[in-house]
Design an enzyme around this catalytic site. Structure first.
Site, short mmCIF file in Angstrom:
data_model
loop_
_atom_site.label_atom_id
_atom_site.label_comp_id
_atom_site.label_asym_id
_atom_site.label_seq_id
_atom_site.Cartn_x
_atom_site.Cartn_y
_atom_site.Cartn_z
N PHE A 127 -19.39 -31.72 10.47
CA PHE A 127 -20.25 -31.48 9.32
C PHE A 127 -19.49 -30.56 8.38
O PHE A 127 -19.16 -29.42 8.77
CB PHE A 127 -21.53 -30.82 9.85
CG PHE A 127 -22.52 -30.40 8.82
CD1 PHE A 127 -23.57 -31.22 8.46
CD2 PHE A 127 -22.45 -29.13 8.25
CE1 PHE A 127 -24.52 -30.81 7.53
CE2 PHE A 127 -23.39 -28.71 7.33
CZ PHE A 127 -24.42 -29.55 6.97
N GLY A 133 -13.11 -21.82 -1.30
CA GLY A 133 -13.73 -21.03 -2.38
C GLY A 133 -15.24 -20.98 -2.30
O GLY A 133 -15.89 -20.46 -3.21
N ARG A 264 -19.83 0.36 41.26
CA ARG A 264 -18.72 1.19 40.75
C ARG A 264 -19.06 2.67 40.94
O ARG A 264 -20.04 3.16 40.38
CB ARG A 264 -18.50 0.90 39.26
CG ARG A 264 -17.45 1.75 38.62
CD ARG A 264 -16.08 1.45 39.18
NE ARG A 264 -15.05 2.28 38.56
CZ ARG A 264 -13.81 2.38 39.03
NH1 ARG A 264 -13.45 1.70 40.10
NH2 ARG A 264 -12.93 3.15 38.41
N HIS A 334 -18.38 -1.67 32.07
CA HIS A 334 -17.29 -2.11 32.95
C HIS A 334 -16.03 -1.28 32.77
O HIS A 334 -15.05 -1.49 33.50
CB HIS A 334 -16.96 -3.59 32.70
CG HIS A 334 -17.91 -4.54 33.37
ND1 HIS A 334 -19.11 -4.90 32.81
CD2 HIS A 334 -17.84 -5.20 34.55
CE1 HIS A 334 -19.73 -5.75 33.61
NE2 HIS A 334 -18.98 -5.94 34.67
N GLU A 359 -23.19 -20.19 10.07
CA GLU A 359 -24.56 -20.66 9.77
C GLU A 359 -25.39 -19.57 9.08
O GLU A 359 -26.55 -19.33 9.42
CB GLU A 359 -25.23 -21.17 11.05
CG GLU A 359 -24.50 -22.40 11.57
CD GLU A 359 -25.40 -23.42 12.23
OE1 GLU A 359 -26.62 -23.38 12.03
OE2 GLU A 359 -24.86 -24.27 12.95
N GLU A 363 -25.56 -10.83 6.30
CA GLU A 363 -25.95 -10.40 4.95
C GLU A 363 -26.78 -11.47 4.25
O GLU A 363 -27.73 -11.15 3.52
CB GLU A 363 -24.70 -10.09 4.11
CG GLU A 363 -23.89 -8.88 4.59
CD GLU A 363 -23.11 -9.13 5.88
OE1 GLU A 363 -22.78 -10.30 6.18
OE2 GLU A 363 -22.84 -8.16 6.61
C1 LIG Z 1 -15.75 -20.69 13.86
C2 LIG Z 1 -16.43 -21.16 12.63
C3 LIG Z 1 -17.06 -22.41 12.62
C4 LIG Z 1 -17.67 -22.88 11.45
N1 LIG Z 1 -18.19 -24.16 11.43
C5 LIG Z 1 -18.56 -24.71 10.23
C6 LIG Z 1 -18.88 -26.10 10.13
O1 LIG Z 1 -18.90 -26.84 11.13
N2 LIG Z 1 -19.18 -26.62 8.92
C7 LIG Z 1 -19.18 -25.87 7.79
O2 LIG Z 1 -19.45 -26.41 6.71
N3 LIG Z 1 -18.89 -24.53 7.84
C8 LIG Z 1 -18.57 -23.95 9.03
N4 LIG Z 1 -18.22 -22.61 9.11
C9 LIG Z 1 -18.24 -21.81 7.89
C10 LIG Z 1 -19.26 -20.69 7.89
O3 LIG Z 1 -20.55 -21.21 7.74
C11 LIG Z 1 -18.85 -19.70 6.78
O4 LIG Z 1 -17.69 -19.03 7.26
C12 LIG Z 1 -19.94 -18.72 6.45
O5 LIG Z 1 -21.00 -19.37 5.80
C13 LIG Z 1 -19.44 -17.58 5.57
O6 LIG Z 1 -18.71 -18.04 4.48
P1 LIG Z 1 -17.26 -17.41 4.13
O7 LIG Z 1 -16.48 -17.41 5.41
O8 LIG Z 1 -16.71 -18.10 2.97
O9 LIG Z 1 -17.57 -15.90 3.76
P2 LIG Z 1 -17.98 -15.39 2.31
O10 LIG Z 1 -19.10 -16.20 1.78
O11 LIG Z 1 -16.75 -15.28 1.49
O12 LIG Z 1 -18.51 -13.95 2.65
C14 LIG Z 1 -17.64 -12.81 2.83
C15 LIG Z 1 -18.53 -11.59 3.03
O13 LIG Z 1 -19.34 -11.39 1.84
C16 LIG Z 1 -20.72 -11.40 2.19
N5 LIG Z 1 -21.47 -12.01 1.11
C17 LIG Z 1 -21.26 -13.21 0.51
N6 LIG Z 1 -22.17 -13.44 -0.44
C18 LIG Z 1 -23.00 -12.38 -0.42
C19 LIG Z 1 -24.18 -12.02 -1.16
N7 LIG Z 1 -24.67 -12.82 -2.10
N8 LIG Z 1 -24.79 -10.85 -0.86
C20 LIG Z 1 -24.29 -10.02 0.10
N9 LIG Z 1 -23.19 -10.30 0.82
C21 LIG Z 1 -22.57 -11.47 0.57
C22 LIG Z 1 -20.78 -12.21 3.49
O14 LIG Z 1 -21.97 -11.90 4.24
C23 LIG Z 1 -19.51 -11.77 4.19
O15 LIG Z 1 -19.73 -10.53 4.81
C24 LIG Z 1 -17.69 -22.08 10.28
C25 LIG Z 1 -17.10 -20.80 10.31
C26 LIG Z 1 -16.47 -20.36 11.45
C27 LIG Z 1 -15.81 -18.99 11.41
#
Ligand SMILES: Cc1cc2nc3c(=O)[nH]c(=O)nc-3n(C[C@H](O)[C@H](O)[C@H](O)COP(=O)(O)OP(=O)(O)OC[C@H]3O[C@@H](n4cnc5c(N)ncnc54)[C@H](O)[C@@H]3O)c2cc1C
Length: 385
Positions: A127, A133, A264, A334, A359, A363
């Site tokens: 998905f 970006g 322990r 531990h 998901e 925040e």
């Molecule tokens: C192991 C893994 C599996 C994943 N699997 C999928 C998948 O199958 N499909 C898919 O589509 N995506 C997937 N993702 C993506 C995941 O959903 C995103 O990483 C997540 O939504 C955060 O987006 P970003 O990494 O771009 O962080 P950013 O959006 O860049 O956020 C960076 C920081 O800024 C904060 N922030 C951003 N906007 C705001 C706001 N408006 N107010 C306050 N704080 C904010 C965030 O909370 C975070 O702390 C996966 C990610 C990982 C790490």
């Protein structure tokens, strides 16, 4: 009426799943650790499929899948309870017979080609909405799908896609100019490429590159321009499953800490006798129990067909933070052993950290909760309304 009891049938399902996980899945844990530490997948696909087939023979297949597709069609509450049981082990196991809900939006032909083979485990899906970006701000995705005759031509890059390196088709979200975000079913042999992304956790996601990938218009899932709603409905509906699984992990970890604290000895006494340790144990159980009821409440709202968005955000935020606090305390109890690779605590520590990020980050859940309150969509003091 508020009723916290499970029916006989529900209890029987829970106990059967618990016994299956203990008898068939947990014994694989040392193999999983060994495999992962030599850079191999924790469990081979064949082993997973054999386990799933065994579970199927005892009736466990397609926990939430409708009966007409061969599933058990259990409700969200039971799905949460089962996830709590499977979460007790770090073996990457789930009962087979499942496909992402979003695939049910497919027409008859799409269901035959994508949904049913995915349920049967013959095809692997992924998905893809996140882009380099656009993560939390999923509305700003840039991948485009240009109409060209009877096809769409997709260009762009997706990142962090779970199973992206194994999948043979993707539900990819792209912007159709003048129409909006649209979901496409794109087979790997239509030309997209994937590259694994090494991560702190063991099951790394992948980046996907679409370089003018031609997808027939018949592969639009749902309606053109309606993909964003489809994606969000799918994510929101299943959000309670993340804290559900985390509850099982946290309970298993806490049991490890309790067992270890009793044997322990430090300064002449088992560390379990020290209040510093007892409070960590007590706080952990309080947090686990809190998470359990928030999660079951969110699942219950989904099952009742009520708006579950607010309750799911609360459950997801709370459950993710809870699991990280518990695993941190369990490592602390531990001592140095918790930090070694001899025990699975450090592995769980790495895995559970993800829950606060994907998901919807902590925040973003807080933002949803605060906005619902500030805008008056949700009022304080309501129970089950
Ligand atoms: C192991 C893994 C599996 C994943 N699997 C999928 C998948 O199958 N499909 C898919 O589509 N995506 C997937 N993702 C993506 C995941 O959903 C995103 O990483 C997540 O939504 C955060 O987006 P970003 O990494 O771009 O962080 P950013 O959006 O860049 O956020 C960076 C920081 O800024 C904060 N922030 C951003 N906007 C705001 C706001 N408006 N107010 C306050 N704080 C904010 C965030 O909370 C975070 O702390 C996966 C990610 C990982 C790490």
């Amino acid at each position: 009426m508020v009723d916290f009891s499970l029916s006989d049938e529900e209890r029987q399902i829970r106990d059967t799943v618990r016994a299956f996980i203990e008898k068939e899945v947990m014994p694989l844990e040392s193999d999983v650790l060994r495999n992962e530490r030599t850079g191999r997948p924790g469990i081979e696909r064949e082993t997973l499929r054999e386990l799933q087939a065994k579970a199927r023979r005892s009736g466990f297949w397609g926990v939430t899948t409708p009966e007409e597709y061969g599933g058990m069609n259990l409700g969200a509450v039971m799905a949460a309870i089962i996830a709590m049981e499977t979460g007790r082990t770090f073996v990457p196991f789930d009962f087979g017979g499942y496909a992402d809900n979003i695939l049910y939006a497919g027409n008859e032909e799409q269901q035959q080609r994508y949904l049913i083979p995915t349920i049967e485990g013959e095809r692997i899906s992924c998905f893809a909405i996140t882009e380099p970006g656009a993560g939390s701000d999923a509305r700003s995705i840039r991948t485009t799908a240009r109409k060209d005759g009877g096809d769409y031509v997709i260009s762009g890059e997706k990142t962090f896609i779970t199973r992206g390196n194994d999948a043979d088709f993707v539900m990819v979200f792209a912007v159709v100019p003048d129409e909006g975000v649209t979901c496409f079913l794109a087979d790997r042999d239509m030309g997209w490429k994937s590259e694994p992304i090494p991560t702190m956790g063991e099951w790394g996601p992948a980046s996907l590159v679409f370089d003018d990938v031609r997808v027939p218009a018949a592969n639009v899932l749902g309606e053109v321009g309606k993909g964003f709603d489809l994606a969000m409905a799918w994510i929101r509906r299943g959000r309670f499953m993340i804290p559900a699984r985390a509850i099982g992990s946290a309970e298993r970890l806490l049991q490890m800490a309790i067992d270890y604290a009793k044997i322990r000895v430090s300064m002449g006494h088992p560390i379990a006798e020290y209040q510093a340790i007892q409070w960590q144990i007590a706080d952990s159980q309080v947090e686990i129990e809190g998470a359990k009821w928030l999660t079951l409440y969110a699942a219950w709202r989904v099952q009742q067909g009520l708006d579950a968005r607010h309750a799911s955000s609360i459950a997801k935020l709370n459950g993710a933070v809870m699991a990280n606090q518990v695993v941190d305390r369990v490592m602390q109890i531990h001592g140095g052993m918790g930090y070694t690779k001899e025990l699975p605590v450090e592995r769980w520590y790495r895995e559970l950290r993800l829950l606060r990020i994907y998901e919807g980050t902590d925040e973003i859940q807080r933002r949803t909760i605060a906005r619902n309150l500030l805008k008056g969509h949700v009022k304080l003091g309501e129970i089950g309304d």
